[in-house]
Design an enzyme around this catalytic site. Structure first.
Site, PDB file in Angstrom:
ATOM      1  N   HIS A   9       0.739  -1.438   0.144  1.00 17.89           N
ATOM      2  CA  HIS A   9       0.064  -0.083  -0.197  1.00 17.89           C
ATOM      3  C   HIS A   9       1.081   1.077   0.163  1.00 17.89           C
ATOM      4  O   HIS A   9       0.752   2.055  -1.039  1.00 17.89           O
ATOM      5  CB  HIS A   9      -0.860  -0.028   0.999  1.00 17.89           C
ATOM      6  CG  HIS A   9      -1.734  -0.884   1.568  1.00 17.89           C
ATOM      7  ND1 HIS A   9      -2.977  -0.997   0.609  1.00 17.89           N
ATOM      8  CD2 HIS A   9      -1.926  -2.131   2.287  1.00 17.89           C
ATOM      9  CE1 HIS A   9      -3.703  -1.998   0.996  1.00 17.89           C
ATOM     10  NE2 HIS A   9      -3.055  -2.860   2.029  1.00 17.89           N
TER      11      HIS A   9
HETATM   12  O1  RIB Z   1      -5.352   0.023   4.504  1.00 15.92           O
HETATM   13  C1  RIB Z   1      -3.882   0.141   4.363  1.00 15.92           C
HETATM   14  C2  RIB Z   1      -3.003   1.184   5.304  1.00 15.92           C
HETATM   15  O2  RIB Z   1      -3.276   0.514   6.579  1.00 15.92           O
HETATM   16  C3  RIB Z   1      -1.672   0.970   5.208  1.00 15.92           C
HETATM   17  O3  RIB Z   1      -1.093   2.311   5.356  1.00 15.92           O
HETATM   18  C4  RIB Z   1      -1.054  -0.028   6.050  1.00 15.92           C
HETATM   19  O4  RIB Z   1       0.343   0.597   6.348  1.00 15.92           O
HETATM   20  C5  RIB Z   1      -1.999  -0.079   7.157  1.00 15.92           C
HETATM   21  O5  RIB Z   1      -1.590   1.379   8.065  1.00 15.92           O
END
Ligand code: RIB
Ligand code: CA
Length: 314
Positions: free
Chosen positions: A242
């Site tokens: 992500h």
């Molecule tokens: O939904 C993904 C996010 O949530 C990313 O930032 C991951 O690190 C978690 O914090």
């Protein structure tokens, strides 16, 4: 001249890959500071994970400022089911020998933005937005002074990863997200619609491991663990990487597809708490407050991640 950035973070491994990639890109990015927040794990643990990651590549000169330990109005909801008890399950990194720097993160964000030229500071927000919202409340001038905020969060047609409606970073502190998305500051948002196309497949993890350095070996194991939850729960061929999409966008915007739209945050009803209501077809005629990155060239993305992560140690 390299672009000045602050990264607000709650390390699980994808967060650490993000700021280590930035450190591996000194010609394009100057990482002024890391600010930590309660998120995936407690504030104390996200700070430890940040310090551990910097020490792993010998970059302990980067200041780390601790921020909010909980959302503006709600209790903190962590994500240990995804990232393990300490948020860094999969590879044991030694406890850090360094400490966070003096100063509360929202105050330091205000100080850095006000002490630098207008329109010269970009924030990469890869965690719940509590610190950013607090900084905006402390000094509203930073809303117009910031160059851009690049946020990993939200979801359009992909649906949420915490509830059917909401992605984790927005779900945890919807009030903070509302302050940020109504601030008028230029925002680029990377939602799950994009990050769910950026998977840590076996082939990509083997390519990462093949670099052969200690920190790449560590992240091979950390990202391998990170894939368990998503691949089982969400039937994916690997865990979505992500957060590094935010730095990848700053480095190579051309590998993304984007559209300027209105994004409004739902915060009042439990079932839609933290939903990013993305007005893709302009039905509401609201201000186009967000550049949404809805697609990417995932092969080019992962090659960039590996290339710049490998260079993190200088
Ligand atoms: O939904 C993904 C996010 O949530 C990313 O930032 C991951 O690190 C978690 O914090
Ligand atoms: Ca994060």
């Amino acid at each position: 001249m390299s672009r000045k950035i602050i990264i607000d973070t709650d390390p699980s491994p994808d967060d650490s890959v993000t700021f280590l990639m930035a450190l591996g890109s000194p010609n394009e990015l100057e990482l002024l500071a890391l600010t930590t927040v309660g998120g995936n794990v407690s504030l104390e643990q996200t700070t430890i994970n940040t310090l551990k990651s910097l020490e792993l590549v010998g970059r302990v000169e980067i200041p780390v400022y601790m921020g909010a330990d909980r959302p503006l109005k709600r209790a903190l909801i962590t994500a240990q089911e995804v990232h393990g008890g300490n948020g860094f399950e999969g590879y044991d990194l030694p406890e850090p020998t360094t400490k966070a720097s003096e100063g509360f993160a929202p105050d330091k964000i205000v100080e850095l933005v006000m002490d630098n030229e207008p329109n010269s500071i970009t924030i990469c927000a890869i965690a719940p937005l509590t610190n950013i919202a607090l900084a905006m409340q402390k000094e509203p001038k930073i809303k117009q002074r910031l160059q851009e905020i690049v946020i990993m969060g939200g979801a359009r047609s992909e649906g949420g990863n915490v509830t059917p409606a909401a992605e984790y970073n927005i779900y945890v502190d919807p009030e903070a997200a509302d302050i940020v998305f109504t601030s008028g500051t230029p925002i680029t948002l990377v939602p799950l619609d994009c990050t769910h196309k950026a998977l840590s497949t076996d082939a990509r993890l083997e390519k990462l491991r093949a670099v052969g350095t200690l920190h790449m070996e560590a992240f091979y194991h950390l990202l391998k663990f990170n894939r368990i939850y998503d691949s089982e729960k969400m039937d994916m061929d690997g865990g979505p990487l992500h957060d590094p999409t935010t730095v990848a966008y700053l480095l190579k915007p051309e590998i993304f597809k984007s559209k300027k739209v209105n994004v409004t945050i739902s915060k009042d009803y439990e079932i839609t708490r933290g939903m990013t209501v993305i007005d893709w077809w302009g039905k509401m005629e609201l201000p186009l407050n967000t550049n949404v990155l809805y697609d990417l060239d995932s092969e080019a993305y992962y090659d960039l991640v590996i290339e710049r992560l490998a260079l993190a140690g200088g």
